[in-house]
Design an enzyme around this catalytic site. Structure first.
Site, PDB file in Angstrom:
ATOM      1  N   PHE A  24      25.180 -17.435 -22.249  1.00 52.51           N
ATOM      2  CA  PHE A  24      24.241 -16.416 -22.729  1.00 52.51           C
ATOM      3  C   PHE A  24      24.989 -15.101 -22.857  1.00 52.51           C
ATOM      4  CE2 PHE A  24      21.245 -12.942 -22.245  1.00 52.51           C
ATOM      5  CZ  PHE A  24      20.300 -13.280 -23.197  1.00 52.51           C
ATOM      6  N   LYS A  51      24.583  -5.110 -16.585  1.00 56.21           N
ATOM      7  CA  LYS A  51      23.576  -5.340 -15.540  1.00 56.21           C
ATOM      8  C   LYS A  51      23.716  -4.488 -14.273  1.00 56.21           C
ATOM      9  CE  LYS A  51      21.332  -9.550 -16.830  1.00 56.21           C
ATOM     10  NZ  LYS A  51      21.952 -10.323 -17.901  1.00 56.21           N
ATOM     11  N   ASP A  71      32.837 -12.664 -20.101  1.00 53.60           N
ATOM     12  CA  ASP A  71      31.558 -11.957 -20.002  1.00 53.60           C
ATOM     13  C   ASP A  71      31.156 -11.930 -18.530  1.00 53.60           C
ATOM     14  OD1 ASP A  71      28.887 -11.227 -19.838  1.00 53.60           O
ATOM     15  OD2 ASP A  71      28.313 -12.241 -21.698  1.00 53.60           O
TER      16      ASP A  71
HETATM   17  C1  LIG Z   1      22.050 -10.328 -19.326  1.00 54.74           C
HETATM   18  C2  LIG Z   1      23.307 -10.812 -19.960  1.00 54.74           C
HETATM   19  C3  LIG Z   1      23.705 -10.350 -21.228  1.00 54.74           C
HETATM   20  C4  LIG Z   1      22.846  -9.409 -22.051  1.00 54.74           C
HETATM   21  O1  LIG Z   1      22.672  -8.189 -21.452  1.00 54.74           O
HETATM   22  P1  LIG Z   1      21.457  -7.217 -21.953  1.00 54.74           P
HETATM   23  O2  LIG Z   1      21.647  -5.966 -21.152  1.00 54.74           O
HETATM   24  O3  LIG Z   1      20.188  -7.937 -21.673  1.00 54.74           O
HETATM   25  O4  LIG Z   1      21.663  -7.005 -23.402  1.00 54.74           O
HETATM   26  C5  LIG Z   1      24.905 -10.799 -21.738  1.00 54.74           C
HETATM   27  N1  LIG Z   1      25.680 -11.669 -21.046  1.00 54.74           N
HETATM   28  C6  LIG Z   1      25.342 -12.126 -19.831  1.00 54.74           C
HETATM   29  C7  LIG Z   1      26.247 -13.053 -19.106  1.00 54.74           C
HETATM   30  C8  LIG Z   1      24.139 -11.725 -19.255  1.00 54.74           C
HETATM   31  O5  LIG Z   1      23.770 -12.202 -18.057  1.00 54.74           O
END
Ligand SMILES: *Cc1c(COP(=O)(O)O)cnc(C)c1O
Length: 396
Positions: A136, A250, A221
């Protein structure tokens, strides 16, 4: 407030907000530490932390003070100008990453950090990206193009292209997908939204080798796993690899919106003047908030606390035979249940006064504030068997 008023808030929500998230479970009014209160005054232990965001819990004095002081001094400038918190935070992130020289681009969210990184990879002169199934990376068109989940993608196709998805954790599949026209390999050190899925040992190191063989960038990520969540500053530190790009967001500023795309070495110079921009990115208040979060993690010894408390939680949760697997590190915890009852378990936990999350029908995720206390963790472990009893009975 009374039930009627809470009902009214729910109705007013439904009448005035786009229905992208479904109807909210609660209307919350305040928080302190790892606790929040709803409109009825009912108290909950927050074991989700705004989805791995509230690193210092709710209303932490260090964060309140940093934000208040910065807003009272210099709240926003444009990127025509620089601010001290912005420079200090960039330097701090590079120091914590410990991967040598690099450059930072600040954003306001995780998806935007990934957008910046996606654009950065295009500046290699290549367009192909290899990402993982179950990964994600966010909901903007670019970040969505890197996210495999069909239900998220299908309504918005065509998405920016040239992305190949491979099974997560399978180094052979990764090696087969990467070619000399691959710009980057994009991986999470653990797949958070999938329910804290961890790869086999050596996977990230294999990804590093494969990227090097083809002159591709390794992009990690760490939006969910970074900044102390796993008991380390970055989850990939345990794998002994040096990435080319790291994206974070986050937990970085504990709830104040911020993200960052970090380019290690030469990768940090691929985006040139005019290539990218953002009005709010690097905002002094958000950067001051992030510095307060990082400073508190350091001075309060929270990495050690997260490691020890996470182990205690995992051991306690795994002790129930209806839990078939527990994964994760530190306070990013995923577990599998013996039946598809995770929605009932989450609802039951809420009734018992605990906020948890059910990313799939048989998986539960916990990502509590890093300041979660022993007492709160123990209270949840004490309630856990009864929560499971109710959910599994309801199923038969
Ligand atoms: C939450 C998340 C995102 C997206 O972040 P947003 O602030 O919601 O745009 C991208 N990558 C990972 C691994 C995430 O957990």
């Amino acid at each position: 407030m009374t039930d009627t008023q809470e009902h009214t808030w729910g109705e007013r929500y439904a009448d005035s907000l786009m229905n992208t998230f479904g109807q909210p479970k609660l209307v919350l009014t305040r928080g302190a530490g790892a606790h929040v209160w709803d409109t009825d005054g009912k108290e909950y232990v927050d074991l989700l932390g705004g989805i791995a965001v509230n690193a210092l819990g709710h209303a932490h004095p260090a964060l309140v003070e940093a934000v208040t002081a910065q807003l009272g001094t210099l709240g926003h400038i444009s990127n025509f100008f620089a601010s001290e918190p912005q420079v200090r935070l960039a330097e701090k992130l590079l120091a914590l990453l410990d991967a040598g020289p690099g450059k930072v681009f600040f954003t306001n969210s995780g998806a935007e950090a990934n957008e910046a990184a996606f654009k950065l990879t295009r500046r290699t002169g290549r367009t192909h990206v290899v990402a993982a199934q179950g990964g994600f990376h966010g909901r903007t068109m670019g970040a969505l193009a890197l996210t495999s989940k069909e239900a998220y993608r299908a309504p918005f196709e065509p998405l920016p292209g040239d992305v190949t998805f491979v099974p997560y954790g399978d180094a052979e599949a990764l090696a087969a997908a990467v070619t000399d026209r691959t710009a980057a390999i994009l991986l999470e050190p653990m797949q958070g939204e999938a329910g804290v899925v961890t790869p086999p040992k050596g996977y990230l190191a294999a990804a590093r080798t494969i990227a090097d063989e083809h002159g591709a960038l390794l992009w990690l990520d760490e939006i969910q796993t970074g900044l102390g969540r796993t008991g380390r500053w970055f989850a990939h530190h345990s794998a002994g690899v040096t990435p080319d790009i790291v994206t974070v967001a986050k937990g970085l500023a504990g709830g104040i919106p911020i993200g960052a795309c970090i380019g290690v070495g030469e990768s940090g110079t691929l985006l040139e003047p005019g290539n990218h921009g953002t009005t709010f990115g690097g905002n002094p208040v958000a950067c001051a908030a992030a510095l307060a979060v990082i400073g508190t993690i350091e001075t309060d010894g929270l990495l050690e606390h997260v490691t020890a408390l996470g182990q205690k939680l995992r051991d306690g949760l795994a002790a129930d035979p209806r839990v078939t697997e527990v994964r994760g590190e530190g306070l990013l915890i995923g577990l599998d249940l013996a039946a598809e009852v995770s929605a009932a378990v989450t609802a039951g936990a809420l009734a018992h006064g605990f906020i948890i999350n059910n990313p799939t029908p048989h998986r539960i995720r916990l990502a509590p504030p890093l300041v979660l206390t022993q007492d709160d963790a123990e209270a949840f472990l004490t309630a856990w068997p009864a929560i499971l009893d109710e959910a599994f009975e309801g199923q038969s």
